[in-house]
Design a protein around this motif. Structure first.
Motif, PDB file in Angstrom:
ATOM      1  N   LYS A 135       0.829  -1.201   0.000  1.00 22.03           N
ATOM      2  CA  LYS A 135       0.000   0.000   0.000  1.00 22.03           C
ATOM      3  C   LYS A 135       0.867   1.256   0.000  1.00 22.03           C
ATOM      4  O   LYS A 135       0.551   2.249  -0.686  1.00 22.03           O
ATOM      5  CB  LYS A 135      -0.911  -0.024   1.222  1.00 22.03           C
ATOM      6  CG  LYS A 135      -1.950   1.095   1.253  1.00 22.03           C
ATOM      7  CD  LYS A 135      -2.745   1.063   2.542  1.00 22.03           C
ATOM      8  CE  LYS A 135      -3.520  -0.245   2.654  1.00 22.03           C
ATOM      9  NZ  LYS A 135      -4.380  -0.242   3.876  1.00 22.03           N
ATOM     10  N   ARG A 181       0.870   4.123  -2.978  1.00 18.24           N
ATOM     11  CA  ARG A 181       0.554   5.525  -2.722  1.00 18.24           C
ATOM     12  C   ARG A 181       1.700   6.457  -3.084  1.00 18.24           C
ATOM     13  O   ARG A 181       1.472   7.588  -3.499  1.00 18.24           O
ATOM     14  CB  ARG A 181       0.203   5.706  -1.253  1.00 18.24           C
ATOM     15  CG  ARG A 181      -1.140   5.087  -0.850  1.00 18.24           C
ATOM     16  CD  ARG A 181      -1.412   5.321   0.622  1.00 18.24           C
ATOM     17  NE  ARG A 181      -2.706   4.762   1.019  1.00 18.24           N
ATOM     18  CZ  ARG A 181      -3.174   4.796   2.280  1.00 18.24           C
ATOM     19  NH1 ARG A 181      -2.445   5.357   3.244  1.00 18.24           N
ATOM     20  NH2 ARG A 181      -4.349   4.276   2.554  1.00 18.24           N
ATOM     21  N   THR A 182       2.917   6.006  -2.948  1.00 18.71           N
ATOM     22  CA  THR A 182       4.073   6.858  -3.237  1.00 18.71           C
ATOM     23  C   THR A 182       4.290   7.009  -4.728  1.00 18.71           C
ATOM     24  O   THR A 182       4.498   8.124  -5.237  1.00 18.71           O
ATOM     25  CB  THR A 182       5.335   6.289  -2.574  1.00 18.71           C
ATOM     26  OG1 THR A 182       5.093   6.116  -1.180  1.00 18.71           O
ATOM     27  CG2 THR A 182       6.514   7.216  -2.779  1.00 18.71           C
TER      28      THR A 182
END
Length: 506
Positions: free
Chosen positions: A60, A64-65
């Protein structure tokens, strides 16, 4: 229990892949600390649900990065698919990080395109020297011809050059990736002016185009996110500032470093340099010191009085207006030249002196030389050939402005006086009398009254004209009504009633 033992190796492989991907992500974003803090890696003998939860957290964080590096699909209970996704993510992150390192990305606000042929471009001397070189180049005949050809002026070129130098690398002068919007905001000029300025600097060999701005590819888009942490769809052009060989001799004077007290305090007390000149016994006991103490040598120099402030301001404005004088040793030499010429700086400012020099050059057909060995001597020679007894341009402009101001004040006072007279009590009474005379009846009160006869009636009545307008209107309406009634009576069909049938054929 055997089923859990069979799945444990696959979860351990996924755990290793997640650890590798997280390490690659931290290495790539270490300069900005973008990776959030997560729990430590679980032990190999930890429960399967703890290992799976940590792997999903790592997955996750990566998603997201850096979007599009790892898919957002499920596979929560399939360790081999999780391991494959995390392995691909680690490889992608490593590739993007290598792309950023090879491109030489600077700062954390934008991602620059890879520059081409930067090895053959000479570096600049330094920022101050490059600005001096640019100023010298645009004042040469070639520079002025280039400015004229590209429809710009040297002031615009120098203003943009200062912005470029601010965003360039301090050691090499390369990597200027500032956007045109930033340049327009800093200079207050349009985008077209920036394009013309770059053409001029390119003609003078002071600027080299390393990369042209364009839309980023998918890999470059992801590398930009990995570099600074936000989306960037386009990249500005990359330019290098360079020093050409014909301008290499023009270098700015190095800044003088003053000795601080901390340096003297931290010095070794046993060194010879620690002995100050005041504490030296040889200095105190020297013959010259004894002579000075007895007053046998020339007296101590008294401190000179400071130059007037208006003279210093005039010298500073003159240095700002005449670039050829900026190589003078000190502004005090310019003050001395102006004072020796006899110019009254209380009325003649530095701008007035520069304007007088320009007018004298145009009248004589002179031009400033490209190189001046002694600027102060040349300036003194030029100033002595100009008559400074007249009125300065600034004083003439101030006098004209004062005359216009007085004329405007007199005009305003005359207008206010006329308006006050128009609004006075006497004027108001006069206008009211004129209006009353216009509204008064034109027929005098002692004139004989005229008789009015109403037609169509059996009896004729005589009515006099009413003394006022309301009565006259009422009388006119009554006469009109009587006339209409008489006309109706004459044309009424009921008045023709047959009383006998004699003479009418059967």
């Amino acid at each position: 229990m055997s089923e859990i033992a069979d799945f444990a190796p696959e979860w351990h492989s996924a755990l290793d892949a997640a650890d590798t991907a997280l390490t690659a992500l931290r290495d790539a974003t270490a300069h900005r600390g973008a990776v959030p803090v997560i729990a430590d890696r679980p032990a190999p003998n930890a429960p399967i649900h703890s290992i799976r939860s940590w792997i999903l957290n790592v997955r996750k964080v990566i998603a997201r990065t850096i979007p599009l590096v790892i898919t957002a699909a499920g596979h929560h209970d399939e360790p081999h698919k999780l391991a494959a996704d995390l392995t691909d993510a680690a490889e992608s992150i490593t590739t993007l990080h290598a792309m950023n390192q090879q491109g030489g990305q600077r700062g954390t606000t934008s991602w620059a395109l890879p520059s081409a042929a930067s090895g053959v471009v000479p570096v600049w001397t330094n920022r101050r020297s490059w600005l001096e070189q640019a100023q010298h180049a645009v004042n040469l005949p070639e520079g002025r011809e280039s400015c004229k050809r590209h429809r710009t002026c040297p002031d615009a070129v120098l203003k943009h050059a200062a912005v470029y130098a601010t965003h360039a690398d301090g050691l090499t002068g390369r990597g200027v990736t500032v956007s045109r919007a930033t340049i327009m905001k800093a200079t207050g000029m349009s985008e077209a002016v920036d394009k013309r300025v770059r053409r001029v600097l390119r003609d003078l060999s002071l600027l080299f185009d390393a990369a042209t701005g364009r839309t980023l590819t998918t890999a470059e888009y992801l590398a930009a996110i990995l570099h600074h942490g936000f989306a960037q769809s386009r990249a500005a052009s990359t330019i290098h500032l360079t020093t050409p060989p014909y301008l290499a001799h023009i270098t700015a004077a190095p800044t003088k470093r003053r000795r601080t007290k901390s340096a003297a305090q931290n010095r070794d007390p046993l060194s010879l340099k620690s002995l100050s000149r005041r504490e030296s016994s040889f200095k105190k006991n020297s013959p010259n010191a004894r002579k000075r103490a007895r007053g046998q040598e020339k007296s101590q120099k008294t401190r000179k009085e400071s130059r007037p402030l208006h003279l210093q301001r005039a010298a500073a404005e003159l240095l700002n207006r005449v670039p050829a004088l900026r190589r003078a040793s000190h502004i005090g030499s310019i003050c001395q030249v102006i004072a020796s010429t006899g110019i009254d700086t209380t009325t003649w400012t530095g701008r007035d002196i520069a304007k007088a020099l320009d007018e004298d050059s145009q009248r004589r057909g002179w031009m400033w030389p490209s190189s001046i060995d002694n600027p102060c001597a040349l300036m003194a020679w030029r100033l002595r050939r100009i008559n400074w007894n007249g009125v300065s341009p600034s004083a003439a402009a101030a006098k004209a402005s004062e005359t216009l101001r007085e004329a405007r004040i007199a005009s305003d006072q005359a207008r206010h006086l006329a308006e006050a007279q128009r609004a006075s009590e006497a004027t108001r009474r006069q206008r009211m009398a004129e209006i009353a005379a216009l509204l008064a009846p034109k027929t005098p009160t002692n004139a004989p009254a005229r008789s009015t006869v109403v037609a169509g009636s059996d009896t004729k009545e005589a009515r006099t004209t009413p003394p006022n307008l309301a009565d006259a209107r009422e009388a006119a309406r009554a006469a009109a009504r009587a006339e209409v009634a008489a006309l109706r009576k004459r044309t009424n069909p009921t008045s023709f009633i047959i009383t006998s049938t004699e003479g009418i054929p059967a």
